[in-house]
Design a protein around this motif. Structure first.
Motif, PDB file in Angstrom:
ATOM      1  N   ILE A  59     -21.398   4.855  -2.059  1.00 51.41           N
ATOM      2  CA  ILE A  59     -21.670   3.862  -3.095  1.00 51.41           C
ATOM      3  C   ILE A  59     -20.613   3.989  -4.262  1.00 51.41           C
ATOM      4  O   ILE A  59     -20.804   5.293  -4.792  1.00 51.41           O
ATOM      5  N   PRO A  60     -19.806   3.195  -4.546  1.00 50.66           N
ATOM      6  CA  PRO A  60     -18.717   3.434  -5.362  1.00 50.66           C
ATOM      7  C   PRO A  60     -19.115   2.845  -6.726  1.00 50.66           C
ATOM      8  O   PRO A  60     -20.023   2.343  -7.111  1.00 50.66           O
ATOM      9  N   SER A 146     -12.549   6.731  -5.803  1.00 50.49           N
ATOM     10  CA  SER A 146     -13.957   5.676  -6.262  1.00 50.49           C
ATOM     11  C   SER A 146     -14.515   5.236  -4.946  1.00 50.49           C
ATOM     12  O   SER A 146     -15.591   5.090  -4.643  1.00 50.49           O
ATOM     13  N   THR A 147     -13.469   4.923  -3.878  1.00 50.87           N
ATOM     14  CA  THR A 147     -13.901   4.427  -2.640  1.00 50.87           C
ATOM     15  C   THR A 147     -12.689   4.963  -1.686  1.00 50.87           C
ATOM     16  O   THR A 147     -11.587   5.580  -2.119  1.00 50.87           O
ATOM     17  N   ARG A 151      -7.661   4.781  -5.354  1.00 52.31           N
ATOM     18  CA  ARG A 151      -7.458   6.057  -6.003  1.00 52.31           C
ATOM     19  C   ARG A 151      -7.552   6.123  -7.535  1.00 52.31           C
ATOM     20  O   ARG A 151      -7.108   4.965  -7.820  1.00 52.31           O
ATOM     21  N   VAL A 152      -8.050   6.730  -8.133  1.00 51.39           N
ATOM     22  CA  VAL A 152      -8.158   6.685  -9.634  1.00 51.39           C
ATOM     23  C   VAL A 152      -7.566   7.685 -10.327  1.00 51.39           C
ATOM     24  O   VAL A 152      -7.425   7.682 -11.719  1.00 51.39           O
ATOM     25  N   GLN A 178       0.186   7.257  -0.914  1.00 50.41           N
ATOM     26  CA  GLN A 178      -0.112   5.843  -0.611  1.00 50.41           C
ATOM     27  C   GLN A 178      -0.522   5.788   0.811  1.00 50.41           C
ATOM     28  O   GLN A 178       0.154   5.074   1.573  1.00 50.41           O
ATOM     29  N   ILE A 179      -1.766   6.241   1.160  1.00 47.97           N
ATOM     30  CA  ILE A 179      -2.194   6.052   2.569  1.00 47.97           C
ATOM     31  C   ILE A 179      -3.777   6.246   2.352  1.00 47.97           C
ATOM     32  O   ILE A 179      -4.515   7.071   1.544  1.00 47.97           O
ATOM     33  N   ALA A 180      -4.463   5.498   3.156  1.00 48.35           N
ATOM     34  CA  ALA A 180      -5.963   5.165   3.076  1.00 48.35           C
ATOM     35  C   ALA A 180      -6.425   6.617   3.945  1.00 48.35           C
ATOM     36  O   ALA A 180      -5.848   7.048   4.867  1.00 48.35           O
ATOM     37  N   VAL A 181      -7.361   7.168   3.152  1.00 46.07           N
ATOM     38  CA  VAL A 181      -8.386   8.313   3.760  1.00 46.07           C
ATOM     39  C   VAL A 181      -9.030   7.602   5.063  1.00 46.07           C
ATOM     40  O   VAL A 181      -9.327   6.610   5.137  1.00 46.07           O
TER      41      VAL A 181
END
Length: 200
Positions: A59-60, A146-147, A151-152, A178-181
């Motif tokens: 939950i972000p 945060s999701t 990236r924060v 710059q890559i999605a986890v």
């Protein structure tokens, strides 16, 4: 007279045989038929339906911010990055964040057991994040998220000329990070306490 009695007895015996056969056939049919309450899948011999997918536990808190300020080498645990993360002003119950490591040529991974909860009574939390092995010569990225896509706060870790660990803040859209986890559900809902250096 005697002949009529004999014929009547034979007819009676024949009728009893037919009735007994009918009862036996009816009993066999009843045993073969499934019970009225049996599941349809069991009747057809099919497998049980797959369980419904789990609810996403992440939950972000989308307006969160974070920064990494320093790093040090801790021999039992190798490398630790220090920073803070600040949630939204309005607390979102059970909202969570994560920290991920970005190594060149590898896809970053976050397990659901590594998600950490924001605290209702604390706006800002300290991050003591266990990065792992010493950074390679190309550097290693570390980001608070945060999701899985947001990236924060990020930093790059590398070795300085004297071999010391150097932490350099970098933009959240830096090519290194710059890559999605990839988020892996590992079947646990137990979440670590914030600030644990080796549990994220």
């Amino acid at each position: 007279m005697l002949l009529q009695l004999r014929n009547s007895a034979l007819c009676l015996v024949a009728a009893m045989v037919v009735a007994t056969s009918a009862v036996a056939i009816g009993s066999t049919a009843s045993a073969a038929a499934p019970k009225s309450g049996a599941p349809e899948a069991a009747i057809a011999g099919t497998k049980d339906p797959a369980p419904p997918p789990h609810i996403d536990p992440w939950i972000p808190s989308l307006c969160a911010t974070a920064e990494f300020t320093s790093a040090y080498s801790d021999p039992p645990r190798d490398l630790v990055a220090i920073g803070t993360i600040t949630r939204c002003q309005q607390y979102i119950p059970d909202s969570k964040f994560a920290v991920a490591v970005y190594r060149p040529g590898q896809v970053p991974v976050v397990y659901t057991s590594q998600l950490q909860r924001y605290q209702a009574d604390q706006l800002t939390l300290r991050l003591d994040f266990f990065v792992g092995n010493e950074p390679v010569s190309d550097g290693v990225g570390v980001c608070a998220l945060s999701t899985r896509h947001h990236r924060v706060g990020c930093a790059r870790l590398s070795h300085g000329p004297d071999g010391a660990i150097v932490l350099e803040p970098i933009p959240v859209d830096h090519p290194l990070v710059q890559i999605a986890v990839t988020v892996i559900y590992d079947g646990t809902q137990d979440l670590p306490d914030p600030g644990c250096a080796h549990c994220v």
